[in-house]
Design an enzyme around this catalytic site. Structure first.
Site, PDB file in Angstrom:
ATOM      1  NE  ARG A  21       5.544   1.268  -1.225  1.00  0.00           N
ATOM      2  CZ  ARG A  21       6.452   1.406  -0.272  1.00  0.00           C
ATOM      3  NH1 ARG A  21       7.551   2.055  -0.524  1.00  0.00           N
ATOM      4  NH2 ARG A  21       6.255   0.896   0.919  1.00  0.00           N
ATOM      5  CE  LYS A  62      13.619 -12.571  -8.821  1.00  0.00           C
ATOM      6  NZ  LYS A  62      14.394 -12.399  -7.636  1.00  0.00           N
ATOM      7  CG  HIS A 105      17.180 -37.566   0.496  1.00  0.00           C
ATOM      8  ND1 HIS A 105      17.443 -38.806   1.029  1.00  0.00           N
ATOM      9  CD2 HIS A 105      18.383 -37.004   0.239  1.00  0.00           C
ATOM     10  CE1 HIS A 105      18.752 -38.988   1.121  1.00  0.00           C
ATOM     11  NE2 HIS A 105      19.353 -37.901   0.635  1.00  0.00           N
ATOM     12  CD  GLU A 116       9.679 -12.573  -7.025  1.00  0.00           C
ATOM     13  OE1 GLU A 116      10.858 -12.683  -7.403  1.00  0.00           O
ATOM     14  OE2 GLU A 116       9.290 -11.652  -6.310  1.00  0.00           O
ATOM     15  CE  LYS A 165      11.888  -3.692  -5.857  1.00  0.00           C
ATOM     16  NZ  LYS A 165      12.598  -4.905  -6.286  1.00  0.00           N
ATOM     17  CD  GLU A 203      16.877 -14.500  -6.317  1.00  0.00           C
ATOM     18  OE1 GLU A 203      16.322 -14.853  -5.261  1.00  0.00           O
ATOM     19  OE2 GLU A 203      16.589 -13.440  -6.902  1.00  0.00           O
ATOM     20  CG  ASN A 232       0.345   2.357   3.615  1.00  0.00           C
ATOM     21  OD1 ASN A 232      -0.686   2.353   2.969  1.00  0.00           O
ATOM     22  ND2 ASN A 232       1.489   2.844   3.164  1.00  0.00           N
ATOM     23  N   GLY A 233      -0.771  -0.768   6.718  1.00  0.00           N
ATOM     24  CA  GLY A 233      -0.554  -1.564   7.931  1.00  0.00           C
ATOM     25  C   GLY A 233      -1.734  -2.468   8.206  1.00  0.00           C
ATOM     26  CB  CYS A 267      -0.875   0.022   1.242  1.00  0.00           C
ATOM     27  SG  CYS A 267      -1.953  -1.396   1.387  1.00  0.00           S
ATOM     28  CD1 TRP A 295      -0.297  -6.113  -3.055  1.00  0.00           C
ATOM     29  CD2 TRP A 295      -0.471  -6.792  -0.938  1.00  0.00           C
ATOM     30  NE1 TRP A 295       0.130  -7.416  -2.996  1.00  0.00           N
ATOM     31  CE2 TRP A 295       0.033  -7.853  -1.702  1.00  0.00           C
ATOM     32  CE3 TRP A 295      -0.675  -6.993   0.430  1.00  0.00           C
ATOM     33  CZ2 TRP A 295       0.347  -9.102  -1.150  1.00  0.00           C
ATOM     34  CZ3 TRP A 295      -0.368  -8.225   0.980  1.00  0.00           C
ATOM     35  CH2 TRP A 295       0.143  -9.259   0.179  1.00  0.00           C
TER      36      TRP A 295
END
Ligand code: AGP
Length: 608
Positions: free
Chosen positions: A27, A485, A504, A488, A603, A481, A99-100, A2, A73
């Site tokens: 963001r 990626k 395993h 995402e 973000k 990573e 926000n929060g 947000c 968001w």
């Protein structure tokens, strides 16, 4: 996540609010809204979707010299117009953006409902304007304070009042707010990025502070005790700026291609080939203190955690100091043992990730010392740590982190050299480490100029039901990573795994033709990885290998081989991560994804 923008001043507020929201788009958000004033009171518009959608709905808006705006968001309640901010009190004279998260939402809603309040959204935020109305005795500041006293959780809020058109009241507890002081105008935002076009003179609101914002400045108070606070005005430095695509189709691709430069900016002036040593002034640690470090714990989330894993391995391997990376959201609630001989490093691109901040605060509460490895200058984590280093990567706009990862690794390798020189690394060895580090930007540039047959991999990855990324040692975090990626940016089901652990369990997932991406630079573990590669190949996997240039034997075992320049094992993630970033990007393009703003992601993750 947000974003908040508020304005009081001499110009028409709406264009400033909307352009502030555009600066916060990177963001991540799912809806946007704005409140200004007309002659009857509040004038509010909200839209699901992009800021562009909101902007299209603003035709015929009145001219107003005050306003608040928000990108949401979703956390409490779906992505709907009703749930978008601003929210208002029952009589429509108070508008608020938040926000929060309000953690005691359930009892507060029950109390307000019992008093006859009708809620028009499913959000936790809507509680706040109703609480302010309930506390109203004619003074906006007193009413906001009285309302927020009842709230548990995190918040950054901006509130405007139809009956007080010359002020916006803001308050902070856990969610950042920055006040920008212009000439006869004042702007407030959750991120300096929304402010810099107007002014670089800022006040960072602290937790448990509130402020009354007027055209001619701001007045700060303690949130709970009402005491007047002094202002500390700072100048935002040059790293901020309106990020530009500079001809690239997406920020992610632009940022991938910036890596030779961003790594070099991170190393320059810090690593000295001649001294065979490094200097991180911001750490404020003399050799005597470095010698006292018995353990290093790296705290981070997502990509920053993966970078921390690389850092921990390098510190153990090169400096022979016990080190481990911790997922900040786990660490902070584990009641961790914090000791004075341990150095804690908080790794974060944004410097606003709430879990990393929580971990920092937990360490500090227990008397430990935390240094930041942060990109965004003046961010909450950087300020909370007090000491630390900046990455100097420049703004990273794409939600999927790329250049920040390599700069984080570069910064940690710089620290590793510094630490190792106080112990088991002699001048000659230090010089060769420094030379290898300083050679990295050139190798990254060469790799980006000729990244290999990545397009040949895209088609099979794009239609795969499952993709497995494997690596050992320094390549294990790279495998994690690479998978992060791909999830995402392309939403392809995949996971990263330590190559030796694959048999395993995950090997059961291998079907004929399933892409398995093996990160196997020529390092101490290379031969072991080759065995793992053969194990999946025997089960019909399509093998894509990231290997060191010239390792033809390994290349021949693969269906597709992607070479990277040769470098020591501890530096290999700076190169092997790059083809995986490009693979995720190109797969996302092939699948028509929203590359820079993938679904559901933000973000800067400022809620738990
Ligand atoms: C990276 O691609 C992700 N968007 C995410 O995992 C990110 O690294 C994480 O949220 C931590 O962010 P930070 O570095 O800003 O603290």
């Amino acid at each position: 996540m947000c974003g908040i923008v508020g304005y009081v001043g001499h110009r028409d507020a709406l264009p400033t609010l909307v352009s502030g929201l555009r600066q916060l788009e990177y963001r991540g958000y799912d809806s946007a809204g704005v409140a200004i004033l007309d002659e009857d009171g509040l004038w509010i518009r909200k839209e699901v979707g992009r800021v562009d959608d909101l902007a299209r709905s603003l035709d015929g808006a009145p001219r107003s010299q005050v306003g608040i705006a928000h990108t949401r968001w979703a956390t409490h309640g779906g992505v709907t117009q009703q749930n978008a901010h601003p929210h208002t009190d029952g009589v429509g004279r108070i508008a608020l953006v938040h926000n929060g998260i309000i953690e005691n939402m359930v009892p507060l809603v029950a109390m307000l409902r019992a008093e006859g309040v009708v809620f028009t959204s499913e959000t936790d935020t809507e509680i706040l304007p109703h609480l302010i109305r309930k506390a109203w005795r004619g003074d906006p500041v007193d009413a906001v304070r009285a309302a927020l006293r009842q709230v548990q959780g995190t918040f950054g809020v901006a509130v405007m009042f139809a009956d007080h058109p010359d002020i916006v009241v803001v308050a902070r507890n856990g969610s950042p707010l920055v006040i920008g002081l212009g000439d006869g105008e004042t702007i407030v935002a959750s991120d300096p990025q929304a402010i810099v076009a107007l002014t670089r003179r800022v006040i960072h609101l602290q937790d448990r502070q509130m402020a009354v914002i007027r055209a001619d400045g701001a007045e700060l108070h303690g949130l709970y005790d009402g005491r007047r606070h002094d202002q500390s005005v700072e100048l935002i430095d040059g790293d901020y700026g309106v990020a530009d695509l500079e001809g690239h189709p997406h920020f992610m691709l632009k940022e991938i291609h910036e890596q030779a430069r961003s790594i070099s900016r991170c190393l320059n002036g810090r690593v000295s080939r001649e001294d065979g040593n490094a200097r991180l002034g911001g750490f404020e640690m003399r050799p005597r203190e470095l010698v006292g470090v018995q353990r290093v714990v790296l705290l981070g989330c997502g990509t920053s955690y993966h970078a921390g894993m690389v850092g921990a391995m390098a510190i153990e391997a090169m400096a022979r100091v016990s080190a481990r990376a911790e997922i900040a959201s786990e660490f902070r609630y584990r009641h961790p043992i914090v000791s004075n001989d341990t150095l804690y490093l908080a790794v974060s691109q944004s410097g606003e990730t709430i879990d990393t901040l929580g971990a920092v605060q937990e360490v500090q509460l227990k008397g430990g010392a935390v240094r930041g490895i942060v990109n965004v200058v003046g961010s909450t984590i950087a300020r909370t740590c007090g000491q630390g280093v900046y990455l100097h990567s420049g703004p990273e706009v794409a939600v999927a982190s790329t250049k920040a990862f390599t700069s984080q690794v570069a910064a940690m390798l710089t620290f590793t050299l510094m630490l190792a020189r106080t112990r088991n690394l002699d001048l000659g060895q230090g010089r060769s480490v420094a030379a290898e580090l300083l050679a990295i930007p050139e190798k990254v540039a060469a790799l980006l100029a000729n990244p290999g047959p990545i397009d040949d991999v895209v088609e099979s990855v794009a239609r795969a039901r499952y993709v497995l990324f494997l690596g050992r040692g320094f390549s294990f975090p790279v495998a994690l990573e690479g998978a992060l990626k791909l999830k995402e940016v392309a939403y392809v089901p995949c996971e990263g795994y330590p190559a030796g652990e694959m048999k395993h369990g995950p090997i059961a997932m291998i079907e004929k033709g399933a892409p398995v991406i093996v990160v196997a630079p020529r390092d101490a573990q290379r031969d072991k990885v080759v065995s793992n590669l053969r194990e999946v190949a025997a089960r019909g996997a399509r093998i894509i290998v990231i290997h060191t240039q010239g390792d033809d034997e390994l290349a021949q075992l693969a269906d597709i081989a992607i070479p990277v320049p040769s470098t020591p094992d501890w530096a290999s993630p700076l190169l092997t991560a790059i083809p995986l970033q490009l693979l995720a990007y190109r797969t996302g393009i092939a699948l028509g994804r929203d590359i820079d703003k993938p679904r559901h992601l933000a973000k800067s993750v400022t809620v738990e």
